[in-house]
Design an enzyme around this catalytic site. Structure first.
Site, PDB file in Angstrom:
ATOM      1  N   VAL A 115       0.876  -1.175   0.000  1.00  0.00           N
ATOM      2  CA  VAL A 115       0.000   0.000   0.000  1.00  0.00           C
ATOM      3  C   VAL A 115       0.906   1.216   0.000  1.00  0.00           C
ATOM      4  O   VAL A 115       1.835   1.317   0.824  1.00  0.00           O
ATOM      5  CB  VAL A 115      -0.944   0.026   1.220  1.00  0.00           C
ATOM      6  CG1 VAL A 115      -1.753   1.323   1.243  1.00  0.00           C
ATOM      7  CG2 VAL A 115      -1.869  -1.182   1.201  1.00  0.00           C
ATOM      8  N   GLY A 123      -6.595   0.911   6.540  1.00  0.00           N
ATOM      9  CA  GLY A 123      -7.170  -0.434   6.505  1.00  0.00           C
ATOM     10  C   GLY A 123      -7.125  -1.093   5.140  1.00  0.00           C
ATOM     11  O   GLY A 123      -7.724  -2.163   4.950  1.00  0.00           O
ATOM     12  N   GLY A 125      -4.555  -2.507   3.528  1.00  0.00           N
ATOM     13  CA  GLY A 125      -3.831  -3.772   3.553  1.00  0.00           C
ATOM     14  C   GLY A 125      -4.714  -4.892   4.064  1.00  0.00           C
ATOM     15  O   GLY A 125      -4.703  -6.015   3.550  1.00  0.00           O
ATOM     16  N   ASN A 152      10.899  -6.047  10.034  1.00  0.00           N
ATOM     17  CA  ASN A 152       9.669  -5.287   9.778  1.00  0.00           C
ATOM     18  C   ASN A 152       8.654  -5.559  10.893  1.00  0.00           C
ATOM     19  O   ASN A 152       7.642  -6.236  10.704  1.00  0.00           O
ATOM     20  CB  ASN A 152       9.099  -5.670   8.408  1.00  0.00           C
ATOM     21  CG  ASN A 152       8.065  -4.670   7.916  1.00  0.00           C
ATOM     22  OD1 ASN A 152       7.531  -3.885   8.691  1.00  0.00           O
ATOM     23  ND2 ASN A 152       7.787  -4.719   6.629  1.00  0.00           N
ATOM     24  N   TYR A 159       0.228  -8.543  10.982  1.00  0.00           N
ATOM     25  CA  TYR A 159      -0.148  -9.895  10.552  1.00  0.00           C
ATOM     26  C   TYR A 159      -0.578 -10.760  11.736  1.00  0.00           C
ATOM     27  O   TYR A 159      -1.532 -11.534  11.636  1.00  0.00           O
ATOM     28  CB  TYR A 159       1.017 -10.558   9.817  1.00  0.00           C
ATOM     29  CG  TYR A 159       1.388  -9.880   8.521  1.00  0.00           C
ATOM     30  CD1 TYR A 159       0.413  -9.411   7.645  1.00  0.00           C
ATOM     31  CD2 TYR A 159       2.726  -9.698   8.163  1.00  0.00           C
ATOM     32  CE1 TYR A 159       0.757  -8.783   6.458  1.00  0.00           C
ATOM     33  CE2 TYR A 159       3.074  -9.088   6.975  1.00  0.00           C
ATOM     34  CZ  TYR A 159       2.082  -8.618   6.128  1.00  0.00           C
ATOM     35  OH  TYR A 159       2.427  -7.993   4.953  1.00  0.00           O
TER      36      TYR A 159
END
Length: 200
Positions: A115, A123, A125, A152, A159
């Site tokens: 993105v 939102g 992603g 990251n 996630y």
């Protein structure tokens, strides 16, 4: 809070989107401090990706079987955020199908989720991941998987918040460049004992 899925459109990329795809690949590489590693060109993407009909091509079927598909996320014709460009390309998810032998089911491997920086935090992603999860279910698949760089931390936290788990006990392996050519030509046979093991 408004559902971000209702504020954007998501569709499979057509050949008209190739410049956007290449630009986002380069942006992602820069984010990952790997700009020098990008070898992709518009021509190579044209020959290796699957595309839906182009608005200017007149085709009614996919124009290339390709090896991966790309979902393109665009803003609506009437953006809700001040300063947003109507129908701007703001992100993508590039993926391909894989297969689980133990489940005897197909799956989806997410190669790149991106993105653009100015559109993060909305939102989008999450919306792309949702569409990919729906694709897994549509094909009767068993899993959606991807890799993330260990440094990251913000993405890893994102996630994990979705319910994704890190695969403990697995090590990522890759053959490329000269080593790939050596193995293909039988010039490198490795050391140690060959074992039967899962490749994924």
């Amino acid at each position: 809070m408004a559902d971000p899925a209702k504020q954007v459109s998501i569709a499979y990329a057509s050949t008209d989107d190739i410049p956007h795809i290449l630009a986002m690949i380069k942006e992602l590489a820069a984010y990952e401090h790997a700009s020098d590693s990008v070898e992709a060109t518009e021509t190579s993407l044209l020959h290796t990706l699957t595309f839906s009909p182009s608005s200017s091509s007149g085709h009614t079927h996919h124009t290339n079987p390709g090896y991966a598909k790309t979902l393109i996320l665009r803003l609506p014709r009437t953006p809700e955020h001040p300063g947003d460009e109507p129908e701007a390309v703001v992100g993508m998810a590039m993926f391909f199908n894989n297969y689980s032998t133990w489940r005897s089911k197909p799956g989806v491997y997410l190669e790149d989720l991106y993105v653009r920086e100015q559109y993060r935090g909305r939102g989008y992603g999450r919306v792309l991941i949702r569409v990919l999860a729906q694709e897994v279910l549509r094909i009767g698949g068993g899993r959606l998987e991807w890799s993330c760089l260990t440094w990251n931390e913000s993405s890893l936290k994102f996630y994990e918040g979705l319910g994704a788990r890190q695969m403990e006990g697995w090590v990522g392996l890759r053959l490329e460049g000269g080593a790939l050519g050596d193995v293909a030509a039988g010039r490198r046979e490795g050391v140690g004992r060959e074992e039967g093991g899962r490749a994924g």
